[in-house]
Design a protein around this motif. Structure first.
Motif, PDB file in Angstrom:
ATOM      1  N   ALA A 193       0.838  -1.198   0.000  1.00 49.01           N
ATOM      2  CA  ALA A 193       0.000   0.000   0.000  1.00 49.01           C
ATOM      3  C   ALA A 193       0.871   1.245   0.000  1.00 49.01           C
ATOM      4  CB  ALA A 193      -0.900  -0.004   1.244  1.00 49.01           C
ATOM      5  N   PRO A 194       0.396   2.347  -0.597  1.00 45.79           N
ATOM      6  CA  PRO A 194       1.165   3.590  -0.573  1.00 45.79           C
ATOM      7  C   PRO A 194       1.249   4.142   0.842  1.00 45.79           C
ATOM      8  CG  PRO A 194      -1.042   3.969  -1.439  1.00 45.79           C
ATOM      9  CD  PRO A 194      -0.882   2.489  -1.300  1.00 45.79           C
ATOM     10  N   MET A 195       2.252   4.991   1.072  1.00 45.83           N
ATOM     11  CA  MET A 195       2.421   5.605   2.380  1.00 45.83           C
ATOM     12  C   MET A 195       1.240   6.537   2.666  1.00 45.83           C
ATOM     13  SD  MET A 195       6.523   6.373   2.492  1.00 45.83           S
ATOM     14  CE  MET A 195       6.650   6.897   0.789  1.00 45.83           C
ATOM     15  N   ARG A 196       0.610   6.369   3.791  1.00 45.90           N
ATOM     16  CA  ARG A 196      -0.584   7.125   4.116  1.00 45.90           C
ATOM     17  C   ARG A 196      -0.222   8.451   4.763  1.00 45.90           C
ATOM     18  NH1 ARG A 196      -3.799   3.332   7.926  1.00 45.90           N
ATOM     19  NH2 ARG A 196      -5.212   5.106   7.912  1.00 45.90           N
ATOM     20  N   ILE A 197      -1.091   9.446   4.548  1.00 47.78           N
ATOM     21  CA  ILE A 197      -0.909  10.741   5.205  1.00 47.78           C
ATOM     22  C   ILE A 197      -2.138  11.093   6.032  1.00 47.78           C
ATOM     23  CG2 ILE A 197       0.667  11.550   3.420  1.00 47.78           C
ATOM     24  CD1 ILE A 197      -1.628  13.203   2.261  1.00 47.78           C
ATOM     25  N   THR A 198      -3.122  10.177   6.073  1.00 47.04           N
ATOM     26  CA  THR A 198      -4.349  10.433   6.823  1.00 47.04           C
ATOM     27  C   THR A 198      -4.170  10.048   8.292  1.00 47.04           C
ATOM     28  OG1 THR A 198      -5.169   8.233   6.228  1.00 47.04           O
ATOM     29  CG2 THR A 198      -5.799  10.067   4.799  1.00 47.04           C
ATOM     30  N   GLY A 199      -5.082  10.570   9.129  1.00 49.90           N
ATOM     31  CA  GLY A 199      -5.061  10.230  10.544  1.00 49.90           C
ATOM     32  C   GLY A 199      -3.933  10.868  11.321  1.00 49.90           C
ATOM     33  N   ARG A 217     -12.175  19.040   0.757  1.00 46.83           N
ATOM     34  CA  ARG A 217     -11.888  17.653   0.381  1.00 46.83           C
ATOM     35  C   ARG A 217     -10.698  17.598  -0.548  1.00 46.83           C
ATOM     36  NH1 ARG A 217     -13.489  14.197  -3.637  1.00 46.83           N
ATOM     37  NH2 ARG A 217     -14.821  15.788  -4.573  1.00 46.83           N
ATOM     38  N   ALA A 218      -9.879  16.572  -0.368  1.00 47.73           N
ATOM     39  CA  ALA A 218      -8.717  16.352  -1.227  1.00 47.73           C
ATOM     40  C   ALA A 218      -8.820  14.980  -1.869  1.00 47.73           C
ATOM     41  CB  ALA A 218      -7.426  16.454  -0.412  1.00 47.73           C
ATOM     42  N   GLU A 219      -8.408  14.898  -3.121  1.00 49.60           N
ATOM     43  CA  GLU A 219      -8.325  13.613  -3.813  1.00 49.60           C
ATOM     44  C   GLU A 219      -6.890  13.121  -3.687  1.00 49.60           C
ATOM     45  OE1 GLU A 219      -9.675  14.403  -7.754  1.00 49.60           O
ATOM     46  OE2 GLU A 219     -11.783  14.592  -7.144  1.00 49.60           O
ATOM     47  N   ILE A 220      -6.691  12.030  -2.938  1.00 47.03           N
ATOM     48  CA  ILE A 220      -5.356  11.554  -2.583  1.00 47.03           C
ATOM     49  C   ILE A 220      -5.100  10.217  -3.264  1.00 47.03           C
ATOM     50  CG2 ILE A 220      -3.804  10.936  -0.687  1.00 47.03           C
ATOM     51  CD1 ILE A 220      -5.601  12.627   1.163  1.00 47.03           C
ATOM     52  N   GLY A 221      -4.008  10.154  -4.026  1.00 50.21           N
ATOM     53  CA  GLY A 221      -3.595   8.912  -4.667  1.00 50.21           C
ATOM     54  C   GLY A 221      -2.232   8.493  -4.155  1.00 50.21           C
ATOM     55  N   ALA A 222      -1.560   7.633  -4.905  1.00 49.64           N
ATOM     56  CA  ALA A 222      -0.215   7.175  -4.534  1.00 49.64           C
ATOM     57  C   ALA A 222       0.788   8.242  -4.933  1.00 49.64           C
ATOM     58  CB  ALA A 222       0.106   5.857  -5.234  1.00 49.64           C
ATOM     59  N   GLY A 223       1.054   9.152  -4.002  1.00 44.02           N
ATOM     60  CA  GLY A 223       1.986  10.239  -4.265  1.00 44.02           C
ATOM     61  C   GLY A 223       1.371  11.433  -4.961  1.00 44.02           C
ATOM     62  N   THR A 224       0.064  11.392  -5.189  1.00 46.96           N
ATOM     63  CA  THR A 224      -0.614  12.514  -5.836  1.00 46.96           C
ATOM     64  C   THR A 224      -1.683  13.074  -4.908  1.00 46.96           C
ATOM     65  OG1 THR A 224      -2.302  11.126  -6.891  1.00 46.96           O
ATOM     66  CG2 THR A 224      -0.247  11.487  -8.099  1.00 46.96           C
ATOM     67  N   ASP A 231     -11.536   9.542   4.153  1.00 43.39           N
ATOM     68  CA  ASP A 231     -12.316   9.781   2.934  1.00 43.39           C
ATOM     69  C   ASP A 231     -11.812  10.982   2.142  1.00 43.39           C
ATOM     70  OD1 ASP A 231     -13.069  11.871   4.543  1.00 43.39           O
ATOM     71  OD2 ASP A 231     -15.225  11.423   4.516  1.00 43.39           O
ATOM     72  N   GLY A 232     -10.673  11.565   2.555  1.00 43.66           N
ATOM     73  CA  GLY A 232     -10.094  12.686   1.834  1.00 43.66           C
ATOM     74  C   GLY A 232     -10.493  14.049   2.362  1.00 43.66           C
ATOM     75  N   ARG A 233     -11.446  14.098   3.281  1.00 38.48           N
ATOM     76  CA  ARG A 233     -11.808  15.395   3.843  1.00 38.48           C
ATOM     77  C   ARG A 233     -10.668  15.904   4.727  1.00 38.48           C
ATOM     78  NH1 ARG A 233     -16.854  16.799   2.714  1.00 38.48           N
ATOM     79  NH2 ARG A 233     -18.268  15.146   2.006  1.00 38.48           N
ATOM     80  N   PHE A 234     -10.491  17.222   4.716  1.00 35.81           N
ATOM     81  CA  PHE A 234      -9.414  17.791   5.514  1.00 35.81           C
ATOM     82  C   PHE A 234      -9.929  18.979   6.316  1.00 35.81           C
ATOM     83  CE2 PHE A 234      -9.308  20.499   1.761  1.00 35.81           C
ATOM     84  CZ  PHE A 234      -9.051  21.762   2.285  1.00 35.81           C
TER      85      PHE A 234
END
Length: 263
Positions: free
Chosen positions: A149-155, A196-203, A181-184
């Motif tokens: 899995a990609p490195m997470r930035i949530t939580g 809201r942010a759309e978060i992908g693998a490094g994007t 869910d991408g909300r910030f």
């Protein structure tokens, strides 16, 4: 033989046509040598596809413009590539950078996070760029073992330490936190924002507009609000390295650096 036929024989038909304006001048293709390095501690995937781009970043208030882009299959780094580009598109008054990224399958795992100048404004004749790890190299999939899995930035609550290349020294820094869910939610220095942010693998891309309070604060704190919002609007990628997070723009330049805030 009439004079026109004699002239055609001496100069050749192509030269004659050019002399009379009958054919356009062909664009001159040049090549930019670029040395690509791997950052310390980063890992190159076995199926690495390197993409190198030459970008026009002259206009700070507009997205960068792609001048040239090419992909290369590579097995090791460092490597030197030659990037073809149309010399007629280069204006010595403008600013250009080279960016790069490496994909493994559909996942971007490495990319530049710094601006590497090219061609104009005393840029090196042979730019050297460095690729940073933005996602782990996917493991080989088996029927019972999914890819990494990609490195997470949530939580995590992230506190800003640098905005637009300017070091931030304050006891009450701006901060941002992302939900699954991408909300910030963001504290900009004076006001609070959400979206809201759309978060992908490094994007990453932030959906606009943002919601926010409208408090009035001293000018330095209001300026922090403006700078944080501007950084989010420019962000298109991220790099997490341990407890540090960098948001980057389309040219790979870091627009916001943050650090994990202890609980």
């Amino acid at each position: 033989m009439n004079p026109l036929q004699g002239l055609a024989r001496r100069l050749g038909l192509a030269s004659l046509l050019l002399a009379f304006g009958g054919a356009p001048l062909m664009a001159e293709t040049a090549e930019l040598p670029v040395v690509v390095h791997l950052a310390e501690g980063a890992t190159l995937p076995p199926d690495a596809l390197l993409e190198v781009s030459l970008l026009d970043v002259s206009r700070a208030d507009a997205p960068s413009v792609v001048i040239a882009e090419r992909s290369y299959r590579i097995e090791t780094l460092p490597v030197q590539i030659r990037l073809p580009y149309d010399d007629a598109q280069i204006d010595p008054r403008m600013s250009y950078v080279v960016s790069g990224k490496v994909a493994s399958g559909a996942t971007t795992v490495l990319r530049t996070t710094t601006a590497f100048s090219a061609l104009t404004r005393d840029a090196p004749e042979r730019p050297e760029i460095t690729l940073e790890q933005i996602a782990p190299v996917p493991a080989a999939e088996t029927p019972n073992e999914p890819s990494a899995a990609p490195m997470r930035i949530t939580g995590v609550e992230w506190a800003a330490s640098e905005i637009g290349g300017r070091l931030l020294v304050t006891e009450d820094p701006p901060s941002i936190a992302f939900d699954e869910d991408g909300r910030f939610s963001m504290y900009g220095g004076c006001n609070r924002f959400s979206g809201r942010a759309e978060i992908g693998a490094g994007t990453i891309s932030f959906v606009q507009p943002f919601a926010g309070t409208r408090r009035a604060c001293p000018e330095p704190r209001m300026k922090l609000d403006q700078d944080m919002v501007a950084a989010l609007e420019q962000a298109s990628g991220y790099l997490r390295n341990g407890n540090r997070l960098s948001l980057t723009n389309a040219a790979g330049v870091t627009v916001l650096r943050l650090q994990e805030r202890p609980e």
